[in-house]
Motif scaffolding. Structure first.
Motif, PDB file in Angstrom:
ATOM      1  N   GLY A   1      37.205  39.916  34.829  1.00  0.00           N
ATOM      2  CA  GLY A   1      39.008  39.261  35.126  1.00  0.00           C
ATOM      3  C   GLY A   1      39.104  38.478  35.213  1.00  0.00           C
ATOM      4  N   LYS A   2      40.727  38.537  35.734  1.00  0.00           N
ATOM      5  CA  LYS A   2      40.971  37.283  35.824  1.00  0.00           C
ATOM      6  C   LYS A   2      41.527  36.612  36.960  1.00  0.00           C
ATOM      7  CE  LYS A   2      42.484  32.919  33.950  1.00  0.00           C
ATOM      8  NZ  LYS A   2      42.685  31.184  32.956  1.00  0.00           N
ATOM      9  N   ALA A   3      41.026  35.659  37.603  1.00  0.00           N
ATOM     10  CA  ALA A   3      42.487  36.281  39.099  1.00  0.00           C
ATOM     11  C   ALA A   3      43.413  34.669  38.873  1.00  0.00           C
ATOM     12  CB  ALA A   3      41.943  36.231  39.967  1.00  0.00           C
ATOM     13  N   LEU A   4      45.065  35.330  39.773  1.00  0.00           N
ATOM     14  CA  LEU A   4      45.203  33.860  39.790  1.00  0.00           C
ATOM     15  C   LEU A   4      45.684  33.622  40.950  1.00  0.00           C
ATOM     16  CD1 LEU A   4      48.026  31.740  39.329  1.00  0.00           C
ATOM     17  CD2 LEU A   4      49.260  33.602  39.306  1.00  0.00           C
ATOM     18  N   VAL A   5      45.070  32.798  42.221  1.00  0.00           N
ATOM     19  CA  VAL A   5      44.678  32.354  43.508  1.00  0.00           C
ATOM     20  C   VAL A   5      46.023  31.424  42.962  1.00  0.00           C
ATOM     21  CG1 VAL A   5      43.437  31.128  45.377  1.00  0.00           C
ATOM     22  CG2 VAL A   5      42.612  33.226  42.862  1.00  0.00           C
ATOM     23  N   LEU A   6      46.591  32.149  44.605  1.00  0.00           N
ATOM     24  CA  LEU A   6      48.037  31.533  45.875  1.00  0.00           C
ATOM     25  C   LEU A   6      47.279  30.719  46.862  1.00  0.00           C
ATOM     26  CD1 LEU A   6      50.200  34.589  44.619  1.00  0.00           C
ATOM     27  CD2 LEU A   6      49.672  32.516  43.127  1.00  0.00           C
ATOM     28  N   ALA A   7      47.371  29.517  46.819  1.00  0.00           N
ATOM     29  CA  ALA A   7      47.240  29.311  47.792  1.00  0.00           C
ATOM     30  C   ALA A   7      48.251  27.910  48.953  1.00  0.00           C
ATOM     31  CB  ALA A   7      46.144  27.956  47.737  1.00  0.00           C
ATOM     32  N   ASN A   8      48.368  27.579  50.470  1.00  0.00           N
ATOM     33  CA  ASN A   8      48.923  26.908  50.913  1.00  0.00           C
ATOM     34  C   ASN A   8      48.445  26.215  51.422  1.00  0.00           C
ATOM     35  OD1 ASN A   8      49.618  28.801  51.803  1.00  0.00           O
ATOM     36  ND2 ASN A   8      51.919  28.739  51.888  1.00  0.00           N
ATOM     37  N   GLY A   9      46.662  25.937  51.548  1.00  0.00           N
ATOM     38  CA  GLY A   9      46.682  26.047  52.951  1.00  0.00           C
ATOM     39  C   GLY A   9      44.955  26.102  53.190  1.00  0.00           C
ATOM     40  N   ALA A  10      43.887  26.024  53.648  1.00  0.00           N
ATOM     41  CA  ALA A  10      42.336  26.343  53.719  1.00  0.00           C
ATOM     42  C   ALA A  10      42.119  28.115  52.867  1.00  0.00           C
ATOM     43  CB  ALA A  10      42.238  26.176  54.832  1.00  0.00           C
ATOM     44  N   TYR A  11      42.800  28.783  53.162  1.00  0.00           N
ATOM     45  CA  TYR A  11      42.389  30.220  53.173  1.00  0.00           C
ATOM     46  C   TYR A  11      42.805  30.660  51.909  1.00  0.00           C
ATOM     47  CZ  TYR A  11      41.397  30.251  58.088  1.00  0.00           C
ATOM     48  OH  TYR A  11      40.719  28.995  59.361  1.00  0.00           O
ATOM     49  N   GLY A  12      43.936  30.187  50.995  1.00  0.00           N
ATOM     50  CA  GLY A  12      44.376  30.556  49.632  1.00  0.00           C
ATOM     51  C   GLY A  12      42.927  29.247  48.750  1.00  0.00           C
ATOM     52  N   LEU A  13      42.520  28.433  49.492  1.00  0.00           N
ATOM     53  CA  LEU A  13      41.808  27.346  48.459  1.00  0.00           C
ATOM     54  C   LEU A  13      39.801  28.099  48.912  1.00  0.00           C
ATOM     55  CD1 LEU A  13      42.770  23.691  49.645  1.00  0.00           C
ATOM     56  CD2 LEU A  13      43.028  25.421  47.417  1.00  0.00           C
ATOM     57  N   ARG A  14      39.687  28.379  50.588  1.00  0.00           N
ATOM     58  CA  ARG A  14      38.474  29.325  50.247  1.00  0.00           C
ATOM     59  C   ARG A  14      38.400  30.698  49.384  1.00  0.00           C
ATOM     60  NH1 ARG A  14      37.474  31.767  56.459  1.00  0.00           N
ATOM     61  NH2 ARG A  14      37.095  28.814  56.738  1.00  0.00           N
ATOM     62  N   ALA A  15      39.321  31.409  49.360  1.00  0.00           N
ATOM     63  CA  ALA A  15      39.734  32.164  48.271  1.00  0.00           C
ATOM     64  C   ALA A  15      38.948  32.312  46.582  1.00  0.00           C
ATOM     65  CB  ALA A  15      41.276  32.971  47.783  1.00  0.00           C
ATOM     66  N   ALA A  16      39.629  30.753  45.857  1.00  0.00           N
ATOM     67  CA  ALA A  16      39.194  30.341  44.811  1.00  0.00           C
ATOM     68  C   ALA A  16      38.156  29.637  44.827  1.00  0.00           C
ATOM     69  CB  ALA A  16      40.228  29.414  45.020  1.00  0.00           C
ATOM     70  N   GLU A  17      37.309  29.266  45.956  1.00  0.00           N
ATOM     71  CA  GLU A  17      36.761  29.309  46.161  1.00  0.00           C
ATOM     72  C   GLU A  17      34.951  30.134  46.043  1.00  0.00           C
ATOM     73  OE1 GLU A  17      32.899  26.246  47.230  1.00  0.00           O
ATOM     74  OE2 GLU A  17      34.572  26.361  45.839  1.00  0.00           O
ATOM     75  N   THR A  18      35.772  31.301  46.663  1.00  0.00           N
ATOM     76  CA  THR A  18      34.836  32.636  46.762  1.00  0.00           C
ATOM     77  C   THR A  18      34.926  33.172  45.009  1.00  0.00           C
ATOM     78  OG1 THR A  18      35.826  33.433  48.738  1.00  0.00           O
ATOM     79  CG2 THR A  18      34.151  34.843  47.307  1.00  0.00           C
ATOM     80  N   MET A  19      35.804  33.281  44.624  1.00  0.00           N
ATOM     81  CA  MET A  19      35.994  33.404  43.015  1.00  0.00           C
ATOM     82  C   MET A  19      34.910  32.386  42.245  1.00  0.00           C
ATOM     83  SD  MET A  19      37.885  36.326  42.677  1.00  0.00           S
ATOM     84  CE  MET A  19      37.863  35.754  40.671  1.00  0.00           C
ATOM     85  N   ARG A  20      34.833  31.181  42.628  1.00  0.00           N
ATOM     86  CA  ARG A  20      34.009  30.259  41.286  1.00  0.00           C
ATOM     87  C   ARG A  20      32.836  30.963  41.980  1.00  0.00           C
ATOM     88  NH1 ARG A  20      29.896  25.616  42.459  1.00  0.00           N
ATOM     89  NH2 ARG A  20      30.784  25.634  44.487  1.00  0.00           N
ATOM     90  N   TYR A  21      31.959  30.990  43.205  1.00  0.00           N
ATOM     91  CA  TYR A  21      30.599  31.994  43.811  1.00  0.00           C
ATOM     92  C   TYR A  21      30.504  33.017  42.845  1.00  0.00           C
ATOM     93  CZ  TYR A  21      29.489  28.131  47.347  1.00  0.00           C
ATOM     94  OH  TYR A  21      28.963  27.159  47.299  1.00  0.00           O
ATOM     95  N   LEU A  22      31.627  33.915  42.908  1.00  0.00           N
ATOM     96  CA  LEU A  22      31.525  35.442  42.478  1.00  0.00           C
ATOM     97  C   LEU A  22      30.721  35.474  40.695  1.00  0.00           C
ATOM     98  CD1 LEU A  22      33.740  37.124  44.045  1.00  0.00           C
ATOM     99  CD2 LEU A  22      31.574  37.152  44.900  1.00  0.00           C
ATOM    100  N   GLY A  23      31.424  34.014  40.061  1.00  0.00           N
ATOM    101  CA  GLY A  23      31.234  33.775  38.775  1.00  0.00           C
ATOM    102  C   GLY A  23      32.306  34.520  37.864  1.00  0.00           C
ATOM    103  N   ARG A  24      33.613  34.386  38.539  1.00  0.00           N
ATOM    104  CA  ARG A  24      34.882  34.871  37.674  1.00  0.00           C
ATOM    105  C   ARG A  24      35.826  34.524  37.977  1.00  0.00           C
ATOM    106  NH1 ARG A  24      31.620  39.223  39.364  1.00  0.00           N
ATOM    107  NH2 ARG A  24      32.699  41.074  40.505  1.00  0.00           N
ATOM    108  N   ALA A  25      36.008  34.529  36.635  1.00  0.00           N
ATOM    109  CA  ALA A  25      37.273  33.438  35.962  1.00  0.00           C
ATOM    110  C   ALA A  25      38.616  33.794  36.703  1.00  0.00           C
ATOM    111  CB  ALA A  25      37.893  33.530  34.470  1.00  0.00           C
ATOM    112  N   TYR A  26      39.020  32.653  37.036  1.00  0.00           N
ATOM    113  CA  TYR A  26      40.108  32.500  38.064  1.00  0.00           C
ATOM    114  C   TYR A  26      41.115  31.188  37.660  1.00  0.00           C
ATOM    115  CZ  TYR A  26      38.689  28.431  40.373  1.00  0.00           C
ATOM    116  OH  TYR A  26      37.953  27.389  41.403  1.00  0.00           O
TER     117      TYR A  26
END
Length: 395
Positions: free
Chosen positions: A92-117
């Motif tokens: 799958g692939k996620a669109l991560v919506l960020a406007n602060g640290a926690y959205g960016l952390r979600a994106a970083e989590t996706m990177r660690y998981l090896g999931r496309a985003y």
């Protein structure tokens, strides 16, 4: 609870009020609930687990049995990773919506998981909007899921998840919501806002203590997620399946935290549920913001985007203002505030949630006034550069 209600009792044992987005100030009865030991395999504890799951699903508005609650040991970030790793498939692939640290952390989590985003980063001042989400989805048919933060506590923005949800499902995609700091006080009724899963934590708006998070998920979506997860311990499907089969958590649960959360849920219902809890927090915010602005402080955000969870203030331009000193003075007066989490300007945050009311918030403002005087700060006005930066980025 009304605006004229009597003040909440002060914290016991000389504790300061925690003006943070969690951990936060809890009721004495919530603390007291942790004085008993529980066997994690015992029938009484299994009943406690079932009760909290049933109550959480009810708070989400599900009356048709379409959603389930899966508790997960650890901090809120454990549950966020569990949600992302379980529901976003490996192809799958996620669109991560960020406007602060926690959205960016979600994106970083996706990177660690090896999931496309892919990422929409709005910076610190503005929320992602439905039309932006729709345009991103139209441009990339590979996106299967959208990840949104309900309340971005690094800035205090309450994001428009309802319009985001409409944009997502109009295009046949799926929404995952991090409602860590909003669920229990801000409406997230599954009958009004569509999503596949939502994550929150015990130590936020329900006013429990840290130790576990939970995911409210569409049952059919969870059933279909078997085998998706990257992790043994964070596999929500496996956690849920074991809970369904045995009534147990798969691994040692935070028994005392569960007992405290059950009491916190009782107090939440006694207060009047989500609407009453949200109204108290809103009143806390309004009283505190009015008072702080009266001292010369300025909020990072315009009123439209201020959440009732936590408010970010610019640090004063006065050279006598040093945040570490301000923090220590506020703590000595009985209030623990939060440092800023912005990358562009110096700031600090004041939480509005926890076992406190508007009477406490008036004392917060008085403490800030006294602290400024003790520091020799003549004006709490922010630097002109900070205001200019806000105007530029929010344009």
């Amino acid at each position: 609870m009304t605006a004229s209600a009597a003040p909440f009792p002060a914290p016991r044992l000389g504790e300061p009020y925690l003006l943070t987005p969690g951990p936060l100030t809890t009721a004495f009865s919530t603390k007291e609930a942790m004085l008993k030991d529980w066997g994690s395999w015992d029938a009484d504890f299994r009943a406690m687990t079932k009760s909290i799951c049933d109550q959480i699903v009810a708070l989400a508005g599900d009356t048709r049995g379409e959603f389930v609650c899966v508790p997960m040991q650890g901090s809120g970030s454990f549950s966020v990773e569990a949600m992302l790793g379980t529901f976003v498939p490996r192809d799958g692939k996620a669109l991560v919506l960020a406007n602060g640290a926690y959205g960016l952390r979600a994106a970083e989590t996706m990177r660690y998981l090896g999931r496309a985003y892919t990422l929409i980063d709005k910076g610190d001042y503005m929320p992602p909007r439905g039309d932006e989400v729709g345009a991103a989805l139209d441009a990339d048919p590979a996106i299967t899921h959208v990840v949104a933060i309900h309340c971005e506590t690094s800035s205090g923005i309450l994001n428009p998840v309802a319009e985001i949800s409409e944009a997502v499902y109009a295009r046949g995609r799926k929404l995952l919501i991090d409602s860590m700091s909003a669920f229990g006080a801000i409406d997230l009724d599954v009958n009004r806002i569509r999503y596949e899963a939502m994550v929150s934590s015990a130590n936020k708006c329900i006013e429990g203590v840290p130790g576990f998070g939970f995911v409210v998920a569409r049952r059919s979506e969870l059933e279909a997620a078997k085998g998706n997860c990257h992790s043994l311990a964070l596999d929500l499907h496996a956690q849920w399946a074991y809970l369904q089969k045995t009534g147990q958590w798969r691994y040692t649960p935070p028994t005392h935290v569960v007992a405290a959360f059950l009491e916190a849920l009782r107090l939440h219902a006694e207060e009047g549920g989500v609407p009453a809890r949200g109204a108290r927090y809103t009143r806390n915010r309004d009283v505190m913001v009015e008072g702080m602005r009266g001292l010369g402080f300025e909020t990072l955000l315009k009123d439209r985007w201020l959440s009732p969870i936590i408010v970010t203030f610019f640090c004063p331009a006065d050279p006598n203002f040093v945040f570490a000193r301000f923090y220590d003075l506020m703590k000595a007066k009985g209030f623990i505030i939060y440092p800023g989490k912005l990358t562009v300007v110096d700031s600090f945050r004041v939480g509005c949630i926890g076992r406190m009311d508007e009477h406490v918030m008036r004392r917060v403002v008085q403490a800030a006034k006294e602290a400024l005087a003790e520091m020799g700060v003549a004006s709490a006005a922010p630097p002109e550069a900070a205001i200019a930066e806000r105007a530029k980025l929010a344009a």
